[in-house]
Design an enzyme around this catalytic site. Structure first.
Site, PDB file in Angstrom:
ATOM      1  N   LYS A  45     -19.730 -45.430 -15.913  1.00 18.22           N
ATOM      2  CA  LYS A  45     -21.201 -45.349 -15.549  1.00 18.22           C
ATOM      3  C   LYS A  45     -22.008 -45.037 -16.820  1.00 18.22           C
ATOM      4  O   LYS A  45     -23.252 -45.625 -16.815  1.00 18.22           O
ATOM      5  CB  LYS A  45     -21.201 -44.234 -14.679  1.00 18.22           C
ATOM      6  CG  LYS A  45     -21.229 -44.450 -13.309  1.00 18.22           C
ATOM      7  CD  LYS A  45     -21.570 -43.111 -12.400  1.00 18.22           C
ATOM      8  CE  LYS A  45     -21.423 -43.634 -10.692  1.00 18.22           C
ATOM      9  NZ  LYS A  45     -21.707 -42.416  -9.996  1.00 18.22           N
ATOM     10  N   ASP A  87     -24.396 -32.399  -8.891  1.00 17.26           N
ATOM     11  CA  ASP A  87     -24.213 -32.357  -7.173  1.00 17.26           C
ATOM     12  C   ASP A  87     -23.339 -31.057  -7.015  1.00 17.26           C
ATOM     13  O   ASP A  87     -22.981 -31.251  -5.744  1.00 17.26           O
ATOM     14  CB  ASP A  87     -24.005 -33.447  -6.710  1.00 17.26           C
ATOM     15  CG  ASP A  87     -22.710 -33.955  -7.078  1.00 17.26           C
ATOM     16  OD1 ASP A  87     -22.028 -33.439  -8.003  1.00 17.26           O
ATOM     17  OD2 ASP A  87     -22.245 -35.010  -6.528  1.00 17.26           O
ATOM     18  N   ASN A  88     -22.978 -30.104  -7.958  1.00 16.39           N
ATOM     19  CA  ASN A  88     -22.312 -29.108  -7.467  1.00 16.39           C
ATOM     20  C   ASN A  88     -22.619 -27.874  -8.293  1.00 16.39           C
ATOM     21  O   ASN A  88     -23.035 -27.892  -9.173  1.00 16.39           O
ATOM     22  CB  ASN A  88     -20.598 -29.461  -7.864  1.00 16.39           C
ATOM     23  CG  ASN A  88     -20.525 -29.924  -9.093  1.00 16.39           C
ATOM     24  OD1 ASN A  88     -19.691 -28.619  -9.709  1.00 16.39           O
ATOM     25  ND2 ASN A  88     -20.651 -30.685  -9.730  1.00 16.39           N
ATOM     26  N   ALA A  90     -20.818 -25.448  -9.494  1.00 17.58           N
ATOM     27  CA  ALA A  90     -19.919 -24.853 -10.638  1.00 17.58           C
ATOM     28  C   ALA A  90     -20.873 -25.244 -11.641  1.00 17.58           C
ATOM     29  O   ALA A  90     -20.905 -24.716 -13.018  1.00 17.58           O
ATOM     30  CB  ALA A  90     -18.610 -25.165 -10.468  1.00 17.58           C
ATOM     31  N   CYS A 133     -30.895 -16.576 -10.881  1.00 18.93           N
ATOM     32  CA  CYS A 133     -31.632 -15.557 -10.486  1.00 18.93           C
ATOM     33  C   CYS A 133     -32.176 -16.078  -9.066  1.00 18.93           C
ATOM     34  O   CYS A 133     -32.188 -15.121  -8.162  1.00 18.93           O
ATOM     35  CB  CYS A 133     -33.275 -15.673 -11.268  1.00 18.93           C
ATOM     36  SG  CYS A 133     -33.174 -14.697 -13.103  1.00 18.93           S
ATOM     37  N   CYS A 146     -23.799 -35.403  -2.148  1.00 15.42           N
ATOM     38  CA  CYS A 146     -24.537 -36.657  -1.524  1.00 15.42           C
ATOM     39  C   CYS A 146     -23.358 -37.482  -1.337  1.00 15.42           C
ATOM     40  O   CYS A 146     -23.327 -38.553  -0.428  1.00 15.42           O
ATOM     41  CB  CYS A 146     -25.227 -37.169  -2.815  1.00 15.42           C
ATOM     42  SG  CYS A 146     -26.704 -36.697  -3.290  1.00 15.42           S
ATOM     43  N   CYS A 203     -30.269 -10.016 -12.766  1.00 15.17           N
ATOM     44  CA  CYS A 203     -29.371 -11.209 -12.756  1.00 15.17           C
ATOM     45  C   CYS A 203     -28.197 -11.167 -13.627  1.00 15.17           C
ATOM     46  O   CYS A 203     -28.617 -10.611 -14.736  1.00 15.17           O
ATOM     47  CB  CYS A 203     -30.493 -12.218 -13.282  1.00 15.17           C
ATOM     48  SG  CYS A 203     -29.518 -13.882 -13.527  1.00 15.17           S
ATOM     49  N   CYS A 206     -29.116 -13.519 -16.943  1.00 14.93           N
ATOM     50  CA  CYS A 206     -30.185 -13.706 -17.911  1.00 14.93           C
ATOM     51  C   CYS A 206     -30.889 -12.169 -18.149  1.00 14.93           C
ATOM     52  O   CYS A 206     -31.809 -12.385 -19.025  1.00 14.93           O
ATOM     53  CB  CYS A 206     -31.241 -14.660 -17.632  1.00 14.93           C
ATOM     54  SG  CYS A 206     -32.070 -14.399 -16.184  1.00 14.93           S
TER      55      CYS A 206
HETATM   56 ZN    ZN Z   1     -31.413 -15.183 -14.458  1.00  4.41          ZN
END
Ligand code: ZN
Length: 216
Positions: A45, A87-88, A90, A133, A146, A203, A206
């Site tokens: 790709k 699309d995931n 992780a 967050c 998808c 969070c 961050c």
């Molecule tokens: Zn955050």
């Protein structure tokens, strides 16, 4: 989303585009992954993408990484801005962590079935929220993709084009970015909704305590 986003970024003449993907082109991709043609089926790709993008603009340097990345730190630190077209969860969280660490703006898009989402996390700004967050890393989420659930093809074009738009605005310093807002698009009913997103002081990725703990 990566296909339309990369096309617009290359056409706009961004200096360097780094693409990472471990897949080869499949016939079932062609309905939405508009960088590819019938003769691309079976090709790597990122290589096919580099060919298509340099055909549009030979002055853009396209770096093609044919692998599934898990550690994004080095690449993110070398980039001005990051688009998450994955699309995931992780991978989304790994990208977010690297963007928080290196204070890089993150333009995140998602599309599934008839539902699209667009978010900007301008992590150059200490007050900005990050992806975690909004979607905490330890949240129980049902992973749907998808490839298994399907997506209304033009929706990936809508979200991908908007990712390119926000990215170009951020790079060029034009207008107001979508930072701090989540845009949700219901393609079936042609309805956009905007939701304010605030930084979560607790969070794990961050918040100041998280970053000082990580720096220790
Ligand atoms: Zn955050």
């Amino acid at each position: 989303m990566g296909c339309p986003a990369a096309l617009y970024l290359a056409a706009a003449g961004v200096g360097r585009l780094t693409l990472a993907d471990s897949d080869k082109v499949d016939l079932t991709n062609l309905q939405r992954q508009i960088l590819y043609r019938s003769e691309s089926v079976g090709a790597v790709k990122v290589e096919a993408a580099r060919g298509a993008l340099t055909a549009v603009n030979p002055d853009v340097s396209v770096v093609a990484l044919h692998k599934r990345l898990e550690d994004f730190s080095e690449l993110v630190s070398a980039a001005d801005l990051v688009l998450d077209c994955t699309d995931n969860f992780a991978t989304r969280h790994a990208i977010n962590r690297a963007c928080v660490r290196h204070a890089r703006p993150l333009v995140s898009g998602a599309a599934l079935r008839f539902d699209g989402q667009l978010m900007v996390f301008d992590l150059r700004r200490p007050a900005s929220a990050c992806y975690a967050c909004l979607f905490p890393e330890d949240a129980q989420v049902e992973e749907v993709q998808c490839s298994t659930m399907g997506v209304f093809a033009p929706l990936t074009g809508v979200i991908g084009a908007m990712q390119a738009m926000e990215a170009l605005k951020l790079v060029a310093g034009i207008g107001e970015s979508l930072d701090g807002r989540l845009m949700i698009f219901d393609a079936k009913n042609a309805e956009w909704r905007g939701v304010r997103v605030k930084k979560d002081p607790a969070c794990a990725v961050c918040s100041r305590t998280a970053s000082s703990a990580a720096g220790r």
